[in-house]
Enzyme design. Sequence first.
Site, PDB file in Angstrom:
ATOM      1  N   GLN A  65      12.897  10.014   5.648  1.00 48.91           N
ATOM      2  CA  GLN A  65      12.313   8.685   5.442  1.00 48.91           C
ATOM      3  C   GLN A  65      13.355   7.583   5.669  1.00 48.91           C
ATOM      4  OE1 GLN A  65       9.037   8.239   4.518  1.00 48.91           O
ATOM      5  NE2 GLN A  65       9.037   6.083   3.997  1.00 48.91           N
ATOM      6  N   ASP A  93       8.856  12.720  13.767  1.00 50.82           N
ATOM      7  CA  ASP A  93       8.851  11.257  13.890  1.00 50.82           C
ATOM      8  C   ASP A  93       8.982  10.822  15.349  1.00 50.82           C
ATOM      9  OD1 ASP A  93       8.571   9.702  11.518  1.00 50.82           O
ATOM     10  OD2 ASP A  93      10.574  10.290  10.844  1.00 50.82           O
ATOM     11  N   LYS A 116       2.075  11.310   2.265  1.00 45.82           N
ATOM     12  CA  LYS A 116       2.351  12.328   3.282  1.00 45.82           C
ATOM     13  C   LYS A 116       2.198  13.714   2.696  1.00 45.82           C
ATOM     14  CE  LYS A 116       5.394   9.259   5.761  1.00 45.82           C
ATOM     15  NZ  LYS A 116       6.755   8.731   5.845  1.00 45.82           N
TER      16      LYS A 116
HETATM   17  N1  LIG Z   1      11.098   8.432   9.066  1.00 43.80           N
HETATM   18  C1  LIG Z   1      10.096   7.585   8.779  1.00 43.80           C
HETATM   19  N2  LIG Z   1       8.889   7.745   9.339  1.00 43.80           N
HETATM   20  C2  LIG Z   1       7.855   6.898   9.041  1.00 43.80           C
HETATM   21  O1  LIG Z   1       6.728   7.047   9.580  1.00 43.80           O
HETATM   22  C3  LIG Z   1       8.087   5.845   8.104  1.00 43.80           C
HETATM   23  C4  LIG Z   1       9.360   5.728   7.547  1.00 43.80           C
HETATM   24  N3  LIG Z   1      10.351   6.592   7.909  1.00 43.80           N
HETATM   25  N4  LIG Z   1       9.637   4.734   6.661  1.00 43.80           N
HETATM   26  C5  LIG Z   1       8.597   3.815   6.206  1.00 43.80           C
HETATM   27  C6  LIG Z   1       7.527   3.632   7.238  1.00 43.80           C
HETATM   28  C7  LIG Z   1       6.239   3.055   6.708  1.00 43.80           C
HETATM   29  N5  LIG Z   1       5.245   4.094   6.901  1.00 43.80           N
HETATM   30  C8  LIG Z   1       3.938   4.014   6.427  1.00 43.80           C
HETATM   31  C9  LIG Z   1       3.034   5.039   6.550  1.00 43.80           C
HETATM   32  C10 LIG Z   1       1.759   4.943   6.029  1.00 43.80           C
HETATM   33  C11 LIG Z   1       1.362   3.806   5.358  1.00 43.80           C
HETATM   34  C12 LIG Z   1       0.004   3.714   4.755  1.00 43.80           C
HETATM   35  O2  LIG Z   1      -0.697   4.689   4.631  1.00 43.80           O
HETATM   36  N6  LIG Z   1      -0.420   2.516   4.347  1.00 43.80           N
HETATM   37  C13 LIG Z   1      -1.695   2.281   3.698  1.00 43.80           C
HETATM   38  C14 LIG Z   1      -1.532   1.532   2.376  1.00 43.80           C
HETATM   39  C15 LIG Z   1      -0.405   2.038   1.503  1.00 43.80           C
HETATM   40  C16 LIG Z   1      -0.151   1.156   0.294  1.00 43.80           C
HETATM   41  O3  LIG Z   1      -1.119   0.809  -0.406  1.00 43.80           O
HETATM   42  O4  LIG Z   1       1.018   0.827   0.043  1.00 43.80           O
HETATM   43  C17 LIG Z   1      -2.582   1.429   4.585  1.00 43.80           C
HETATM   44  O5  LIG Z   1      -2.056   0.718   5.444  1.00 43.80           O
HETATM   45  O6  LIG Z   1      -3.801   1.453   4.397  1.00 43.80           O
HETATM   46  C18 LIG Z   1       2.249   2.768   5.247  1.00 43.80           C
HETATM   47  C19 LIG Z   1       3.513   2.869   5.778  1.00 43.80           C
HETATM   48  C20 LIG Z   1       5.811   5.169   7.489  1.00 43.80           C
HETATM   49  N7  LIG Z   1       7.105   4.957   7.727  1.00 43.80           N
END
Ligand SMILES: Nc1nc(=O)c2c([nH]1)NC[C@@H]1CN(c3ccc(C(=O)N[C@@H](CCC(=O)O)C(=O)O)cc3)C=[N+]21
Length: 303
Positions: A99, A122, A55
């Site tokens: 988060q 969010d 982020k």
């Molecule tokens: N207040 C809050 N807002 C959120 O939006 C929030 C949160 N808490 N807590 C956790 C979850 C999870 N989340 C992700 C965002 C991007 C990827 C992402 O970019 N994933 C990559 C891979 C990342 C890797 O390799 O681990 C993909 O899918 O290609 C994953 C998970 C946002 N979250």
Amino acid sequence: MSQARIIDGKAIAISVRDEIATRAAALLKTSGVRPGLAVVLVGEDAASQVYVRNKEATAEACGFHSVKHTLTADTSEFDLLALVNSLNEDPEIHGILVQLPLPAHIEESKVLRLIRPEKDVDGFHPINVGLLTCGEMNTALVPCTPAGSIVLLKRTLDNALSGKSAVVIGRSNIVGKPMASLLLQESCTVTIAHSRTQDLPSVVRAADIVIAAVGRHEMVRGNWIKPGATVIDVGINRISAPERGEGKTRLVGDVAFQEAVGHAGAITPVPGGVGPMTIAMLMANTLTAARRQLGLTEDTALF
Ligand SMILES: Nc1nc(=O)c2c([nH]1)NC[C@@H]1CN(c3ccc(C(=O)N[C@@H](CCC(=O)O)C(=O)O)cc3)C=[N+]21
Ligand SMILES: [Mg+2]
């Protein structure tokens, strides 16, 4: 059997991010303001640290003002609430993201409700949930994962969502419920399925659009998918991968991808599907929040 088109979430996220960077540069030129995003991380959860780093890097690539607050896992609820209050009052911060999950001794809803709705990038505050439900998209901030999923669907289906049957598997406040609201807004016929749904395979087989947001790895099987359906896999599950070596892991979605590619018309991969779009939409929300706080009309139009 024909193979599904793989929806390249990463490439679409990059194009969205480039557009946001262009608009942020224009905003800086006309008003001297950079969209400001504050991310708050409590504790040491390894996966959370990866996301928070992504982020921050993306915010910087968009030309945003980006700050990160890392608090220890034993931080009191009082201290976290005080930090949120100070970010609420900080004119350089237009978006606040705390988060999740938070440590057990902190009441999540108390923290999320303290964030000013205008800065709630969010989209978790009840005010934003209500605005979304009322279809007031020009005042709401919409949760990032559902918003990103809609962008992927519109690009995949060439905007032809109206009248299609959609099933959302999962009823969380973060994904399932707002996803259903957005699909309804697009005039889909929406079913919300969950752990108590009877004969889930039959419910899924009736759907032109499948959104898998259950949080259980590879639970949705390929033969549940209606031939030609569009599948959006929101799941991000880390499972052990001994085939890659001792102690190794890999990411998989909520859909059995290798099976589903033989049935679906199009499908998102994990990683590289919804995840990168979630971060791109966080940037879109931060730009939108900044523009609204400056009294400027909405111009993101990513929906
Ligand atoms: N207040 C809050 N807002 C959120 O939006 C929030 C949160 N808490 N807590 C956790 C979850 C999870 N989340 C992700 C965002 C991007 C990827 C992402 O970019 N994933 C990559 C891979 C990342 C890797 O390799 O681990 C993909 O899918 O290609 C994953 C998970 C946002 N979250
Ligand atoms: Mg459930």
